[in-house]
Design a protein around this motif. Structure first.
Motif, PDB file in Angstrom:
ATOM      1  N   ILE A  27      60.949  43.338  40.302  1.00 15.41           N
ATOM      2  CA  ILE A  27      60.225  44.512  40.788  1.00 15.41           C
ATOM      3  C   ILE A  27      59.450  44.098  42.030  1.00 15.41           C
ATOM      4  CG2 ILE A  27      60.021  45.629  38.534  1.00 15.41           C
ATOM      5  CD1 ILE A  27      57.073  44.703  38.513  1.00 15.41           C
ATOM      6  N   ASP A  28      59.142  45.054  42.867  1.00 15.36           N
ATOM      7  CA  ASP A  28      58.359  44.728  44.059  1.00 15.36           C
ATOM      8  C   ASP A  28      57.249  45.727  44.318  1.00 15.36           C
ATOM      9  OD1 ASP A  28      59.810  46.880  44.935  1.00 15.36           O
ATOM     10  OD2 ASP A  28      60.875  45.810  46.509  1.00 15.36           O
ATOM     11  N   GLN A  29      57.044  46.643  43.362  1.00 17.37           N
ATOM     12  CA  GLN A  29      56.012  47.647  43.544  1.00 17.37           C
ATOM     13  C   GLN A  29      55.386  48.022  42.214  1.00 17.37           C
ATOM     14  OE1 GLN A  29      57.812  50.943  45.572  1.00 17.37           O
ATOM     15  NE2 GLN A  29      56.046  51.228  46.846  1.00 17.37           N
ATOM     16  N   LEU A  30      54.093  48.254  42.261  1.00 16.17           N
ATOM     17  CA  LEU A  30      53.347  48.769  41.122  1.00 16.17           C
ATOM     18  C   LEU A  30      52.345  49.784  41.638  1.00 16.17           C
ATOM     19  CD1 LEU A  30      52.494  45.556  39.046  1.00 16.17           C
ATOM     20  CD2 LEU A  30      53.826  47.510  38.264  1.00 16.17           C
ATOM     21  N   PRO A  31      51.899  50.689  40.784  1.00 13.12           N
ATOM     22  CA  PRO A  31      50.808  51.576  41.194  1.00 13.12           C
ATOM     23  C   PRO A  31      49.572  50.740  41.507  1.00 13.12           C
ATOM     24  CG  PRO A  31      51.819  52.331  39.158  1.00 13.12           C
ATOM     25  CD  PRO A  31      52.379  50.970  39.445  1.00 13.12           C
ATOM     26  N   PRO A  32      48.579  51.328  42.126  1.00 13.59           N
ATOM     27  CA  PRO A  32      47.345  50.578  42.418  1.00 13.59           C
ATOM     28  C   PRO A  32      46.765  49.956  41.149  1.00 13.59           C
ATOM     29  CG  PRO A  32      47.297  52.748  43.445  1.00 13.59           C
ATOM     30  CD  PRO A  32      48.506  52.714  42.565  1.00 13.59           C
ATOM     31  N   PHE A  33      46.099  48.833  41.327  1.00 10.91           N
ATOM     32  CA  PHE A  33      45.465  48.167  40.199  1.00 10.91           C
ATOM     33  C   PHE A  33      44.241  48.971  39.767  1.00 10.91           C
ATOM     34  CE2 PHE A  33      47.252  44.316  42.432  1.00 10.91           C
ATOM     35  CZ  PHE A  33      48.271  44.097  41.509  1.00 10.91           C
ATOM     36  N   PRO A  34      44.137  49.280  38.467  1.00 12.22           N
ATOM     37  CA  PRO A  34      42.932  49.947  37.971  1.00 12.22           C
ATOM     38  C   PRO A  34      41.723  49.032  38.166  1.00 12.22           C
ATOM     39  CG  PRO A  34      44.707  49.989  36.348  1.00 12.22           C
ATOM     40  CD  PRO A  34      45.132  49.070  37.435  1.00 12.22           C
ATOM     41  N   PRO A  35      40.510  49.595  38.239  1.00 13.79           N
ATOM     42  CA  PRO A  35      39.313  48.786  38.519  1.00 13.79           C
ATOM     43  C   PRO A  35      39.140  47.562  37.619  1.00 13.79           C
ATOM     44  CG  PRO A  35      38.770  51.114  38.632  1.00 13.79           C
ATOM     45  CD  PRO A  35      40.185  51.024  38.137  1.00 13.79           C
ATOM     46  N   ALA A  36      39.334  47.704  36.315  1.00 19.25           N
ATOM     47  CA  ALA A  36      39.134  46.561  35.410  1.00 19.25           C
ATOM     48  C   ALA A  36      40.127  45.446  35.713  1.00 19.25           C
ATOM     49  CB  ALA A  36      39.271  46.999  33.958  1.00 19.25           C
ATOM     50  N   LEU A  37      41.349  45.814  36.014  1.00 14.83           N
ATOM     51  CA  LEU A  37      42.360  44.814  36.341  1.00 14.83           C
ATOM     52  C   LEU A  37      42.101  44.212  37.716  1.00 14.83           C
ATOM     53  CD1 LEU A  37      44.824  43.331  35.384  1.00 14.83           C
ATOM     54  CD2 LEU A  37      46.232  45.255  36.095  1.00 14.83           C
ATOM     55  N   ARG A  38      41.670  45.025  38.661  1.00 15.72           N
ATOM     56  CA  ARG A  38      41.334  44.528  40.000  1.00 15.72           C
ATOM     57  C   ARG A  38      40.217  43.484  39.900  1.00 15.72           C
ATOM     58  NH1 ARG A  38      43.299  42.795  43.682  1.00 15.72           N
ATOM     59  NH2 ARG A  38      44.701  44.531  43.754  1.00 15.72           N
ATOM     60  N   THR A  39      39.214  43.758  39.090  1.00 17.79           N
ATOM     61  CA  THR A  39      38.111  42.813  38.918  1.00 17.79           C
ATOM     62  C   THR A  39      38.619  41.490  38.356  1.00 17.79           C
ATOM     63  OG1 THR A  39      36.536  44.611  38.599  1.00 17.79           O
ATOM     64  CG2 THR A  39      35.901  42.450  37.742  1.00 17.79           C
ATOM     65  N   ALA A  40      39.477  41.555  37.330  1.00 18.13           N
ATOM     66  CA  ALA A  40      40.028  40.333  36.738  1.00 18.13           C
ATOM     67  C   ALA A  40      40.863  39.566  37.766  1.00 18.13           C
ATOM     68  CB  ALA A  40      40.871  40.666  35.512  1.00 18.13           C
ATOM     69  N   LEU A  41      41.649  40.264  38.569  1.00 16.64           N
ATOM     70  CA  LEU A  41      42.486  39.611  39.580  1.00 16.64           C
ATOM     71  C   LEU A  41      41.645  38.998  40.695  1.00 16.64           C
ATOM     72  CD1 LEU A  41      45.396  42.191  39.825  1.00 16.64           C
ATOM     73  CD2 LEU A  41      45.525  39.870  38.881  1.00 16.64           C
ATOM     74  N   ASP A  42      40.545  39.647  41.048  1.00 16.03           N
ATOM     75  CA  ASP A  42      39.671  39.093  42.085  1.00 16.03           C
ATOM     76  C   ASP A  42      39.135  37.722  41.683  1.00 16.03           C
ATOM     77  OD1 ASP A  42      40.061  41.255  43.748  1.00 16.03           O
ATOM     78  OD2 ASP A  42      38.146  42.220  43.259  1.00 16.03           O
ATOM     79  N   GLY A  43      38.997  37.501  40.388  1.00 18.33           N
ATOM     80  CA  GLY A  43      38.485  36.227  39.896  1.00 18.33           C
ATOM     81  C   GLY A  43      39.504  35.098  39.895  1.00 18.33           C
ATOM     82  N   VAL A  44      40.772  35.417  40.181  1.00 18.96           N
ATOM     83  CA  VAL A  44      41.826  34.388  40.165  1.00 18.96           C
ATOM     84  C   VAL A  44      42.665  34.443  41.449  1.00 18.96           C
ATOM     85  CG1 VAL A  44      41.934  34.171  37.654  1.00 18.96           C
ATOM     86  CG2 VAL A  44      43.339  35.899  38.794  1.00 18.96           C
ATOM     87  N   ARG A  45      41.991  34.642  42.559  1.00 24.92           N
ATOM     88  CA  ARG A  45      42.696  34.679  43.851  1.00 24.92           C
ATOM     89  C   ARG A  45      43.456  33.382  44.077  1.00 24.92           C
ATOM     90  NH1 ARG A  45      40.338  38.761  47.540  1.00 24.92           N
ATOM     91  NH2 ARG A  45      38.601  39.669  46.401  1.00 24.92           N
ATOM     92  N   GLY A  46      44.664  33.522  44.631  1.00 23.03           N
ATOM     93  CA  GLY A  46      45.478  32.360  44.942  1.00 23.03           C
ATOM     94  C   GLY A  46      46.278  31.824  43.767  1.00 23.03           C
ATOM     95  N   LYS A  47      46.139  32.441  42.622  1.00 24.85           N
ATOM     96  CA  LYS A  47      46.911  32.021  41.443  1.00 24.85           C
ATOM     97  C   LYS A  47      47.903  33.116  41.071  1.00 24.85           C
ATOM     98  CE  LYS A  47      43.644  28.868  39.461  1.00 24.85           C
ATOM     99  NZ  LYS A  47      44.057  27.721  38.716  1.00 24.85           N
ATOM    100  N   ALA A  48      49.056  32.698  40.573  1.00 22.86           N
ATOM    101  CA  ALA A  48      50.016  33.652  40.032  1.00 22.86           C
ATOM    102  C   ALA A  48      49.453  34.187  38.720  1.00 22.86           C
ATOM    103  CB  ALA A  48      51.356  32.976  39.811  1.00 22.86           C
ATOM    104  N   VAL A  49      49.868  35.392  38.361  1.00 22.26           N
ATOM    105  CA  VAL A  49      49.300  36.046  37.191  1.00 22.26           C
ATOM    106  C   VAL A  49      50.406  36.675  36.345  1.00 22.26           C
ATOM    107  CG1 VAL A  49      47.722  37.865  36.396  1.00 22.26           C
ATOM    108  CG2 VAL A  49      47.167  36.560  38.446  1.00 22.26           C
TER     109      VAL A  49
END
Length: 173
Positions: free
Chosen positions: A33-55
């Protein structure tokens, strides 16, 4: 006159969601896949904490047998790969049940985002749990797995790590 107990809308939504799931679903494979809807706020916050890492974003529930079965292997993959992070989304799960599952399996460090009302699941089109998304180090979607996967399988791990942008030559796993 009222007879019997009433059932709340949250319970009915959870039941409808659970009944719509394939029982004991096996992964249909790793879908690119190469597209997803925008990240919801709770998920965006979690992703911001792991910048530069695959998830790996895993949608699961404590009441889902295949979810419970695959969770140990997902956690093993997360722990074995320093460039990979596991973030989970507990779908239509009661907080006490999620906590009990985590405590019973000694998963104290697992990142869990509550999705009681299934808003995140609906936004991302998750209709089967477990469902796992693999995001690369820039948090761009690369793979989706619908259903339970064998995360210990060498071919699955290699494809996941490659899609995630993790150099497997550096790893001895």
């Amino acid at each position: 006159m009222k007879t019997g107990r009433t059932v709340g809308p949250a319970f009915l939504a959870s039941l409808a969601f659970a009944l719509s799931l394939p029982f004991g679903a096996q992964a249909n494979g790793l879908e690119a896949i190469d597209q997803l809807p925008p990240f919801p706020p709770a998920l965006r916050t979690a992703l911001d904490g792991v910048r530069g890492k695959a998830v790996m974003v895993n949608f699961w529930a404590s009441w889902c047998g295949p979810c419970r079965d695959e969770m140990p292997a997902l956690v093993e993959l997360d722990e074995a790969e320093p460039g990979m992070v596991l973030i989970t989304v507990a779908v239509a799960d009661r907080a006490a049940d999620t906590r009990r599952f985590l405590d019973d399996h000694l998963l104290d460090t697992l990142v869990v985002i509550a999705d009681h009302d299934q808003a995140i699941s609906r936004q991302w089109g998750v209709r089967t749990i477990p469902t796992t998304y693999v995001l690369n180090t820039s948090h761009q979607p690369r793979l989706r797995v619908r259903g339970e996967a064998d995360w210990r399988d060498a071919a699955v791990r290699t494809r996941v790590l490659k899609a995630a942008g993790i150099d497997t030559r550096m790893n001895s796993n």
